[in-house]
Design a protein around this motif. Structure first.
Motif, mmCIF file in Angstrom:
data_model
loop_
_atom_site.group_PDB
_atom_site.id
_atom_site.type_symbol
_atom_site.label_atom_id
_atom_site.label_comp_id
_atom_site.label_asym_id
_atom_site.label_seq_id
_atom_site.Cartn_x
_atom_site.Cartn_y
_atom_site.Cartn_z
ATOM 1 N N VAL A 1 47.326 -70.460 79.397
ATOM 2 C CA VAL A 1 47.966 -71.634 79.983
ATOM 3 C C VAL A 1 48.847 -72.280 79.018
ATOM 4 C CG1 VAL A 1 47.743 -73.682 81.410
ATOM 5 C CG2 VAL A 1 46.432 -71.826 81.943
ATOM 6 N N LEU A 2 48.365 -72.872 77.642
ATOM 7 C CA LEU A 2 49.019 -73.354 77.077
ATOM 8 C C LEU A 2 49.863 -72.613 76.292
ATOM 9 C CD1 LEU A 2 45.926 -75.244 75.090
ATOM 10 C CD2 LEU A 2 47.746 -76.225 76.359
ATOM 11 N N GLU A 3 49.777 -71.354 76.029
ATOM 12 C CA GLU A 3 50.890 -70.356 75.307
ATOM 13 C C GLU A 3 51.964 -70.456 76.278
ATOM 14 O OE1 GLU A 3 51.313 -65.823 73.815
ATOM 15 O OE2 GLU A 3 49.442 -66.554 74.660
ATOM 16 N N GLU A 4 51.786 -70.164 77.636
ATOM 17 C CA GLU A 4 52.961 -70.132 78.496
ATOM 18 C C GLU A 4 53.657 -71.299 78.792
ATOM 19 O OE1 GLU A 4 51.224 -68.364 81.780
ATOM 20 O OE2 GLU A 4 51.263 -66.481 81.036
ATOM 21 N N SER A 5 52.922 -72.582 78.635
ATOM 22 C CA SER A 5 53.490 -73.802 78.758
ATOM 23 C C SER A 5 54.156 -74.517 77.680
ATOM 24 C CB SER A 5 52.690 -74.644 79.399
ATOM 25 O OG SER A 5 51.986 -74.145 80.673
ATOM 26 N N ILE A 6 53.866 -74.229 76.489
ATOM 27 C CA ILE A 6 54.045 -75.107 75.191
ATOM 28 C C ILE A 6 55.477 -75.241 75.142
ATOM 29 C CG2 ILE A 6 53.661 -73.520 73.653
ATOM 30 C CD1 ILE A 6 52.270 -75.809 72.014
ATOM 31 N N LYS A 7 56.280 -74.394 75.163
ATOM 32 C CA LYS A 7 57.503 -74.401 75.001
ATOM 33 C C LYS A 7 58.491 -75.116 75.878
ATOM 34 C CE LYS A 7 58.529 -69.901 77.159
ATOM 35 N NZ LYS A 7 57.022 -69.395 77.360
ATOM 36 N N ASP A 8 57.904 -75.276 77.094
ATOM 37 C CA ASP A 8 58.712 -76.056 78.134
ATOM 38 C C ASP A 8 58.385 -77.518 78.261
ATOM 39 O OD1 ASP A 8 60.036 -73.714 78.937
ATOM 40 O OD2 ASP A 8 58.409 -73.011 79.969
ATOM 41 N N LEU A 9 57.521 -77.861 77.514
ATOM 42 C CA LEU A 9 56.816 -79.296 77.820
ATOM 43 C C LEU A 9 57.283 -80.267 76.626
ATOM 44 C CD1 LEU A 9 53.222 -78.395 79.207
ATOM 45 C CD2 LEU A 9 55.460 -78.974 80.589
ATOM 46 N N ARG B 1 52.211 -76.985 86.449
ATOM 47 C CA ARG B 1 51.042 -77.814 86.466
ATOM 48 C C ARG B 1 49.947 -77.084 85.771
ATOM 49 N NH1 ARG B 1 48.012 -79.466 89.542
ATOM 50 N NH2 ARG B 1 46.194 -78.115 89.388
ATOM 51 N N SER B 2 48.799 -77.698 85.653
ATOM 52 C CA SER B 2 47.871 -77.157 84.583
ATOM 53 C C SER B 2 47.026 -75.957 85.219
ATOM 54 C CB SER B 2 46.448 -78.369 84.690
ATOM 55 O OG SER B 2 45.860 -78.365 86.173
ATOM 56 N N THR B 3 47.321 -75.466 86.258
ATOM 57 C CA THR B 3 46.551 -74.073 86.605
ATOM 58 C C THR B 3 47.588 -73.156 86.171
ATOM 59 O OG1 THR B 3 47.465 -74.275 88.833
ATOM 60 C CG2 THR B 3 45.249 -75.065 88.586
ATOM 61 N N GLY B 4 48.774 -73.315 85.727
ATOM 62 C CA GLY B 4 49.853 -72.339 85.193
ATOM 63 C C GLY B 4 50.201 -71.374 86.212
ATOM 64 N N GLU C 1 54.184 -85.850 75.745
ATOM 65 C CA GLU C 1 53.662 -86.447 76.750
ATOM 66 C C GLU C 1 52.903 -85.425 77.887
ATOM 67 O OE1 GLU C 1 54.013 -90.155 79.685
ATOM 68 O OE2 GLU C 1 55.671 -89.697 78.329
ATOM 69 N N SER C 2 53.771 -84.726 78.145
ATOM 70 C CA SER C 2 53.390 -83.242 79.169
ATOM 71 C C SER C 2 52.401 -82.593 78.674
ATOM 72 C CB SER C 2 54.513 -82.696 79.814
ATOM 73 O OG SER C 2 55.662 -83.590 80.298
ATOM 74 N N LEU C 3 52.620 -82.322 77.314
ATOM 75 C CA LEU C 3 51.559 -81.271 76.868
ATOM 76 C C LEU C 3 50.070 -82.048 76.778
ATOM 77 C CD1 LEU C 3 50.987 -78.634 75.498
ATOM 78 C CD2 LEU C 3 51.776 -79.438 73.461
ATOM 79 N N ALA C 4 50.110 -83.206 76.515
ATOM 80 C CA ALA C 4 48.861 -84.104 76.371
ATOM 81 C C ALA C 4 48.341 -83.882 77.840
ATOM 82 C CB ALA C 4 49.339 -85.375 76.016
ATOM 83 N N TYR C 5 49.130 -84.250 78.851
ATOM 84 C CA TYR C 5 48.628 -84.311 80.215
ATOM 85 C C TYR C 5 47.845 -82.953 80.592
ATOM 86 C CZ TYR C 5 48.813 -84.987 85.137
ATOM 87 O OH TYR C 5 48.614 -84.979 86.630
ATOM 88 N N LEU C 6 48.632 -81.774 80.187
ATOM 89 C CA LEU C 6 48.170 -80.673 80.521
ATOM 90 C C LEU C 6 46.692 -80.210 79.909
ATOM 91 C CD1 LEU C 6 48.290 -77.734 81.587
ATOM 92 C CD2 LEU C 6 50.035 -77.201 79.619
ATOM 93 N N LYS C 7 46.622 -80.428 78.377
ATOM 94 C CA LYS C 7 45.608 -80.337 77.564
ATOM 95 C C LYS C 7 44.346 -81.114 78.355
ATOM 96 C CE LYS C 7 47.321 -79.412 73.096
ATOM 97 N NZ LYS C 7 47.522 -79.921 71.913
ATOM 98 N N GLU C 8 44.458 -82.379 78.849
ATOM 99 C CA GLU C 8 43.627 -83.321 79.557
ATOM 100 C C GLU C 8 43.121 -82.701 81.076
ATOM 101 O OE1 GLU C 8 45.037 -87.024 80.093
ATOM 102 O OE2 GLU C 8 44.973 -87.439 77.856
ATOM 103 N N ASP C 9 44.114 -82.093 81.586
ATOM 104 C CA ASP C 9 43.786 -81.294 82.779
ATOM 105 C C ASP C 9 43.084 -80.152 82.728
ATOM 106 O OD1 ASP C 9 44.090 -81.729 85.574
ATOM 107 O OD2 ASP C 9 45.580 -80.464 85.955
ATOM 108 N N LEU C 10 43.177 -79.449 81.637
ATOM 109 C CA LEU C 10 42.376 -78.169 81.323
ATOM 110 C C LEU C 10 41.025 -78.619 81.043
ATOM 111 C CD1 LEU C 10 44.982 -76.175 79.362
ATOM 112 C CD2 LEU C 10 44.342 -75.544 81.572
ATOM 113 N N GLU C 11 40.544 -79.532 80.636
ATOM 114 C CA GLU C 11 39.116 -80.073 80.528
ATOM 115 C C GLU C 11 38.349 -80.376 81.741
ATOM 116 O OE1 GLU C 11 37.767 -79.770 77.669
ATOM 117 O OE2 GLU C 11 39.750 -79.217 76.646
#
Length: 591
Positions: free
Chosen positions: A402-410, A474-477, A413-423
């Motif tokens: 999920v992080l690999e597919e999303s990191i280039k587009d975020l 969103r977090s579920t990718g 702040e959005s990346l921090a949100y995503l990492k939290e959601d994945l926990e």
């Protein structure tokens, strides 16, 4: 083992009971509360268990407001409804966004707040006042918490510590708990609650277990994780210990021997604490008289003479397998709480279908399932293949993807949100579901039997996420094609069947009914209920076990008449069914 448990040995104000569903946690809490109140102690008993049956125990309606119990001076009981609390919490979080955000976004928000973690935080939010507010605490000599089963309780206790650090650093409010910014004003309250729980002069943590390896292993895990939270004042109560038995009765002799063997092999961590026992009783622990009797030394009548054996004619597992074979079922899920024998039933279904000529793939995600132990190393039928899915590996793989597919587009702040959601706890179920989907997608011309299936909440969350992803990342990718195909397949009753496994006891049946409600929210109707390990079905002559068998009748009937569309009954076996050939014994029809 130190001795039979005596509530008068408890010196702390707070008693916090925890244990797997069905170990007798609620009856132990109720009997302890009555015993302390009878000693002129003012006692408050609180339940935060979603499957609580306190109202059945005391034969009266209860609410979140402490209610005095007639005939027990000084005893007050509060039954917190975590579902109602979660509903109010959910609306508080989602309500402000209705008609302001797209409907798909609101739907996903609602489903994210429908999981077990939301129920737990809402319940915790309610009972913190009973731990921290002096105007409440000072009214009572003892406050007893009958909590949710172990897995729920561990997360519940871990949350305050996590938030203390989380709220200082986070402004994103991610995770499946919803926007946490609304809870920031309660930060001190949660810190005080953790302080009370970890203070051995104020709190005793009571681990409740049955004398069997599964329950003791779970108690050991709970104990270790709680110690990591500095909750060290722990005792263990081994509940349901068979003290006497009819040596001529095979069921009773094996039952007795298995309990002693489990205690001899008890984890060392548990042996190092104070260990108490409570007897295996043949009567229902409801009503004040029966609760009082649990801690007395005199013997009462072994069986209630008013209970007569009813003829309950239910099929065995052979009928379940015949149904799947005849209807060409391709995908079978076994679901149920830990300790009900879910993995064994999944294995027996797989073996039964193989014996009917089907090719079968059996898989599980339960780290405690040990399919290798279930089948040993003996020669298996070539039509059976077995695999297991490692939850930890799948979660890490999923998060990385999920992080690999999303990191280039975020942005940051959005990346921090995503990492939290994945926990969030939801992440594990989604990751496992996707691993299941890959297994099913690779399987052709065979039946797939899956032990430890995803909940209805997870399925709805994936469904909602697919709609949400069209509006916003969103977090579920990105939902994989295999998962997209599996979702409608699970809802196809011609291809898929869900089997709910339970025991003929109050808590397992009530928890199974809640699981069924969860699945029906996702438009999935379980095909079979399987009542496992039934003493009623053994025709035991031992007085104590026979009394227990008669008490099972109520829950067998309730499961069959109220909850299950189709219900099967499996006896308690005197011999553990290990290995392919022994699993075939499940195919012998009930007599």
């Amino acid at each position: 083992m130190d001795a039979q448990f005596n509530p008068n040995d408890i010196k702390t104000k707070f008693l916090f009971l925890t244990g797997k569903g069905g170990v007798g946690k609620t009856s132990t809490a109720c009997a302890t509360a009555v015993a302390l109140a009878d000693q002129d102690e003012k006692v408050l008993l609180i339940s935060t268990d979603p499957a609580s049956n306190l109202q059945d125990v005391f034969h009266m309606d209860l609410s979140s407001t402490p209610t005095v119990i007639p005939d027990v001076e000084n005893l007050f009981v509060s039954n917190i409804d975590p579902e109602a609390s979660a509903k109010a919490y959910r609306e508080k979080m989602v309500g402000p966004y209705r008609n302001k955000l797209p409907e798909a976004v609101v739907t996903t928000m609602e489903e994210q707040l429908s999981g077990a973690c939301t129920v737990e935080i809402a319940a915790f939010d309610e009972f913190t006042s009973f731990l921290t507010k002096s105007e409440i605490v000072d009214q009572y000599d003892h406050i007893i918490f009958d909590t949710a089963p172990t897995g729920h309780t561990l997360r519940l206790l871990q949350l305050p510590t996590a938030w203390n650090g989380f709220l200082e650093e986070s402004t994103h409010g991610a995770s499946c708990l919803g926007p946490l910014s609304g809870l920031a004003d309660k930060k001190d309250l949660y810190a005080n609650a953790v302080s009370a729980l970890s203070d051995g002069t104020r709190t005793t943590l009571v681990l409740v277990s049955r004398p069997d390896s599964s329950s003791l292993t779970e108690a050991d895990r709970a104990s270790r994780e709680l110690k990591e939270l500095d909750i060290n004042n722990q005792i263990l109560i081994v509940n349901g210990l068979l003290e006497d038995h009819n040596e001529k009765d095979e069921v009773a002799s094996t039952f007795y021997a298995r309990q002693r063997e489990a205690l001899e092999e008890m984890p060392e961590n548990l042996n190092q604490m104070k260990v108490y026992s409570l007897p295996y009783v043949p009567y229902s622990l409801t009503g004040i008289d029966n609760l009082r009797h649990l801690f007395t030394s005199y013997k009462e009548k072994i069986m209630d003479a008013t209970i007569e054996r009813q003829e309950i004619n239910l099929p065995g597992l052979k009928t379940v397998v015949d149904d799947f074979s005849m209807n060409g079922t391709k995908l079978i899920f076994t679901m149920g709480k830990g300790g009900v024998g879910k993995t064994t039933i999944a294995s027996a279904i797989a073996v039964g279908l193989v014996e009917k000529g089907h090719r079968v793939h059996l898989t599980t995600t339960d780290p405690a399932a040990h399919l290798e132990y279930q089948f040993q190393s003996e020669q298996q039928n070539e039509r059976l293949t077995i695999s297991s899915i490692d939850p930890k590996h799948e979660v890490e793989k999923y998060k990385a993807k999920v992080l690999e597919e999303s990191i280039k587009d975020l942005d940051e702040e959005s990346l921090a949100y995503l990492k939290e959601d994945l926990e969030s706890p939801c992440t594990e179920e989604i990751a496992i579901f996707q691993a299941f989907a890959e297994v099913v997608a690779k399987s052709e011309n065979e039946v797939v039997v899956i032990d430890t299936a995803p909940t209805g909440h997870t399925l709805l969350l994936l469904d909602a996420s697919e709609a949400y992803s069209k509006e916003i990342a969103r977090s579920t990718g990105k939902v994989p094609e295999s998962a997209k195909k599996l979702l409608p397949q699970i809802r196809n009753l011609k291809e898929t069947a869900v089997v709910i496994v339970t025991l003929a006891e109050a808590t397992p049946v009530l928890e199974a009914s809640r699981l069924q409600d969860d699945l029906r929210r996702a438009n999935i109707d379980p095909k079979w209920w399987v009542i496992n390990q039934s003493l009623y079905a053994t025709h035991t002559s031992d007085p104590i076990l026979k009394g227990k068998a008669l008490a099972e009748q109520e829950w067998i009937q309730k499961a069959h008449d109220t909850f299950g569309e189709n219900t099967a009954l499996i006896p308690w076996f005197s011999e553990e069914k290990i290995g392919y050939n022994k699993l075939k014994d499940f195919m012998v029809e009930n007599k």
